[in-house]
Design an enzyme around this catalytic site. Sequence first.
Site, PDB file in Angstrom:
ATOM      1  N   TYR A 161       0.833  -1.212   0.000  1.00 44.88           N
ATOM      2  CA  TYR A 161       0.000   0.000   0.000  1.00 44.88           C
ATOM      3  C   TYR A 161       0.870   1.265   0.000  1.00 44.88           C
ATOM      4  O   TYR A 161       0.617   2.205  -0.747  1.00 44.88           O
ATOM      5  CB  TYR A 161      -0.911  -0.050   1.233  1.00 44.88           C
ATOM      6  CG  TYR A 161      -1.972   1.024   1.304  1.00 44.88           C
ATOM      7  CD1 TYR A 161      -3.094   0.982   0.463  1.00 44.88           C
ATOM      8  CD2 TYR A 161      -1.880   2.062   2.218  1.00 44.88           C
ATOM      9  CE1 TYR A 161      -4.081   1.959   0.546  1.00 44.88           C
ATOM     10  CE2 TYR A 161      -2.867   3.042   2.309  1.00 44.88           C
ATOM     11  CZ  TYR A 161      -3.966   2.982   1.467  1.00 44.88           C
ATOM     12  OH  TYR A 161      -4.942   3.954   1.551  1.00 44.88           O
ATOM     13  N   LYS A 165       0.861   4.123  -2.921  1.00 44.16           N
ATOM     14  CA  LYS A 165       0.486   5.517  -2.664  1.00 44.16           C
ATOM     15  C   LYS A 165       1.697   6.452  -2.840  1.00 44.16           C
ATOM     16  O   LYS A 165       1.542   7.593  -3.276  1.00 44.16           O
ATOM     17  CB  LYS A 165      -0.113   5.657  -1.261  1.00 44.16           C
ATOM     18  CG  LYS A 165      -1.442   4.897  -1.092  1.00 44.16           C
ATOM     19  CD  LYS A 165      -2.526   5.400  -2.024  1.00 44.16           C
ATOM     20  CE  LYS A 165      -3.888   4.806  -1.706  1.00 44.16           C
ATOM     21  NZ  LYS A 165      -4.962   5.295  -2.585  1.00 44.16           N
ATOM     22  N   ILE A 194      -9.383   7.556   8.067  1.00 46.46           N
ATOM     23  CA  ILE A 194     -10.739   8.038   7.788  1.00 46.46           C
ATOM     24  C   ILE A 194     -11.722   6.899   8.048  1.00 46.46           C
ATOM     25  O   ILE A 194     -11.490   5.758   7.630  1.00 46.46           O
ATOM     26  CB  ILE A 194     -10.856   8.509   6.306  1.00 46.46           C
ATOM     27  CG1 ILE A 194      -9.733   9.510   5.950  1.00 46.46           C
ATOM     28  CG2 ILE A 194     -12.238   9.100   6.052  1.00 46.46           C
ATOM     29  CD1 ILE A 194      -9.696  10.791   6.763  1.00 46.46           C
TER      30      ILE A 194
HETATM   31  P1  NDP Z   1     -13.591   1.788   0.723  1.00 44.77           P
HETATM   32  O1  NDP Z   1     -13.023   0.440   0.918  1.00 44.77           O
HETATM   33  O2  NDP Z   1     -14.704   2.259   1.596  1.00 44.77           O
HETATM   34  O3  NDP Z   1     -14.065   1.968  -0.811  1.00 44.77           O
HETATM   35  C1  NDP Z   1     -13.194   1.613  -1.851  1.00 44.77           C
HETATM   36  C2  NDP Z   1     -13.833   1.934  -3.180  1.00 44.77           C
HETATM   37  O4  NDP Z   1     -12.924   1.522  -4.221  1.00 44.77           O
HETATM   38  C3  NDP Z   1     -15.134   1.181  -3.414  1.00 44.77           C
HETATM   39  O5  NDP Z   1     -16.015   2.034  -4.102  1.00 44.77           O
HETATM   40  C4  NDP Z   1     -14.709   0.017  -4.302  1.00 44.77           C
HETATM   41  O6  NDP Z   1     -15.760  -0.462  -5.152  1.00 44.77           O
HETATM   42  C5  NDP Z   1     -13.627   0.666  -5.132  1.00 44.77           C
HETATM   43  N1  NDP Z   1     -12.697  -0.292  -5.732  1.00 44.77           N
HETATM   44  C6  NDP Z   1     -11.859  -1.166  -5.100  1.00 44.77           C
HETATM   45  N2  NDP Z   1     -11.168  -1.881  -6.003  1.00 44.77           N
HETATM   46  C7  NDP Z   1     -11.543  -1.427  -7.224  1.00 44.77           C
HETATM   47  C8  NDP Z   1     -11.165  -1.770  -8.562  1.00 44.77           C
HETATM   48  N3  NDP Z   1     -10.267  -2.723  -8.837  1.00 44.77           N
HETATM   49  N4  NDP Z   1     -11.759  -1.110  -9.567  1.00 44.77           N
HETATM   50  C9  NDP Z   1     -12.682  -0.155  -9.318  1.00 44.77           C
HETATM   51  N5  NDP Z   1     -13.077   0.219  -8.090  1.00 44.77           N
HETATM   52  C10 NDP Z   1     -12.514  -0.424  -7.055  1.00 44.77           C
HETATM   53  O7  NDP Z   1     -12.354   2.780   0.787  1.00 44.77           O
HETATM   54  P2  NDP Z   1     -12.214   4.292   1.319  1.00 44.77           P
HETATM   55  O8  NDP Z   1     -13.399   5.079   0.932  1.00 44.77           O
HETATM   56  O9  NDP Z   1     -11.782   4.255   2.708  1.00 44.77           O
HETATM   57  O10 NDP Z   1     -10.945   4.738   0.458  1.00 44.77           O
HETATM   58  C11 NDP Z   1     -11.048   5.516  -0.726  1.00 44.77           C
HETATM   59  C12 NDP Z   1      -9.637   5.934  -1.120  1.00 44.77           C
HETATM   60  O11 NDP Z   1      -9.052   6.677  -0.048  1.00 44.77           O
HETATM   61  C13 NDP Z   1      -8.681   4.768  -1.391  1.00 44.77           C
HETATM   62  O12 NDP Z   1      -7.839   5.095  -2.466  1.00 44.77           O
HETATM   63  C14 NDP Z   1      -7.895   4.661  -0.106  1.00 44.77           C
HETATM   64  O13 NDP Z   1      -6.638   4.085  -0.320  1.00 44.77           O
HETATM   65  C15 NDP Z   1      -7.788   6.113   0.303  1.00 44.77           C
HETATM   66  N6  NDP Z   1      -7.540   6.326   1.696  1.00 44.77           N
HETATM   67  C16 NDP Z   1      -8.396   5.841   2.665  1.00 44.77           C
HETATM   68  C17 NDP Z   1      -8.112   6.037   4.010  1.00 44.77           C
HETATM   69  C18 NDP Z   1      -8.981   5.518   5.114  1.00 44.77           C
HETATM   70  O14 NDP Z   1      -8.548   5.559   6.284  1.00 44.77           O
HETATM   71  N7  NDP Z   1     -10.189   5.060   4.852  1.00 44.77           N
HETATM   72  C19 NDP Z   1      -6.894   6.766   4.421  1.00 44.77           C
HETATM   73  C20 NDP Z   1      -6.074   7.230   3.333  1.00 44.77           C
HETATM   74  C21 NDP Z   1      -6.408   7.017   2.037  1.00 44.77           C
HETATM   75  P3  NDP Z   1     -16.818  -1.613  -4.649  1.00 44.77           P
HETATM   76  O15 NDP Z   1     -17.612  -1.063  -3.517  1.00 44.77           O
HETATM   77  O16 NDP Z   1     -17.692  -1.847  -5.810  1.00 44.77           O
HETATM   78  O17 NDP Z   1     -15.966  -2.775  -4.244  1.00 44.77           O
END
Ligand code: NDP
Length: 253
Positions: A161, A165, A194
């Site tokens: 990861y 990133k 988050i």
């Molecule tokens: P979630 O796990 O809640 O949501 C992830 C999203 O990405 C979902 O909509 C999922 O779709 C989609 N997804 C995953 N794999 C794929 C793929 N191969 N193709 C298309 N879509 C995909 O994650 P968060 O909302 O927490 O995270 C969103 C972003 O923020 C990410 O990039 C994460 O790395 C980053 N982030 C999050 C943090 C946190 O603490 N939550 C902290 C720092 C960064 P589906 O629902 O259909 O599976």
Amino acid sequence: MNDINFDFTDRAYFVSGGSRGIGRAIVEALARAGASCAVTYRRNDDEHMHSWAAELSRGGVRVLPLRLDVRDPEAVRETVATAVTQLGKLDGLVNNAGITRDEISLSMANSSWLEVIETNLNGSFFLAREVLKGLVRRKSGRIVNIASVSGITGLPGQSNYCASKGGLIAMTRALALEMARFNIQVNALAPGFIDTDMLQSLRENQRSGALQQVPGRRFGSAMEVAKAVMFMLSDAAAYMTGQTMVLDGGMTA
Ligand code: NDP
């Protein structure tokens, strides 16, 4: 969103991974500000996505749900083309789709390394390349790449990861330099912890350990991230490019 009023009327954005968490909040914030969105999801239920999109689509706002695995460059090409045809144009991209597969490096499975790099880094590049073709023609636009503080500082169990990133942050700088002459700004946002499904997947002791790392002892919310993205897409950030904005409650301070 009541405390910040952005007017994005007549704008259109592509948001990847908008079915849950941060991506969902970004789409809701954009729609409330008057922007249309193509929002992608991978595994989420079609019916659920379409009824949510219908709720948000009113007035001139259109929310268009599209199933997409960002790891597939041909599917990315077709999906971006569909979004442009259906919405008429794109003003920008939020590269939000991302996953974790935490494992200690010594015993990390090849699949865990590859899946994370392919989704978070390769997928973001494929999407940026496609969306940029239209932005370059129009000589304007924005890309916001959702990175993470894990791309700035190391985190044990997250070499995959962190690499994805960190790569995304480096890619942001290179794209910003390539795109500056076309009046296109490319920035990254690096959230700390988050409160979304991603954080819920941690064990209780990992969650409380995470909380101890945040000076204010609270996790950020998806809507707080969405508000930062809105700023980065707004005219207020027109002179900002190639930068990584950190939103982590002071975790890396
Ligand atoms: P979630 O796990 O809640 O949501 C992830 C999203 O990405 C979902 O909509 C999922 O779709 C989609 N997804 C995953 N794999 C794929 C793929 N191969 N193709 C298309 N879509 C995909 O994650 P968060 O909302 O927490 O995270 C969103 C972003 O923020 C990410 O990039 C994460 O790395 C980053 N982030 C999050 C943090 C946190 O603490 N939550 C902290 C720092 C960064 P589906 O629902 O259909 O599976």
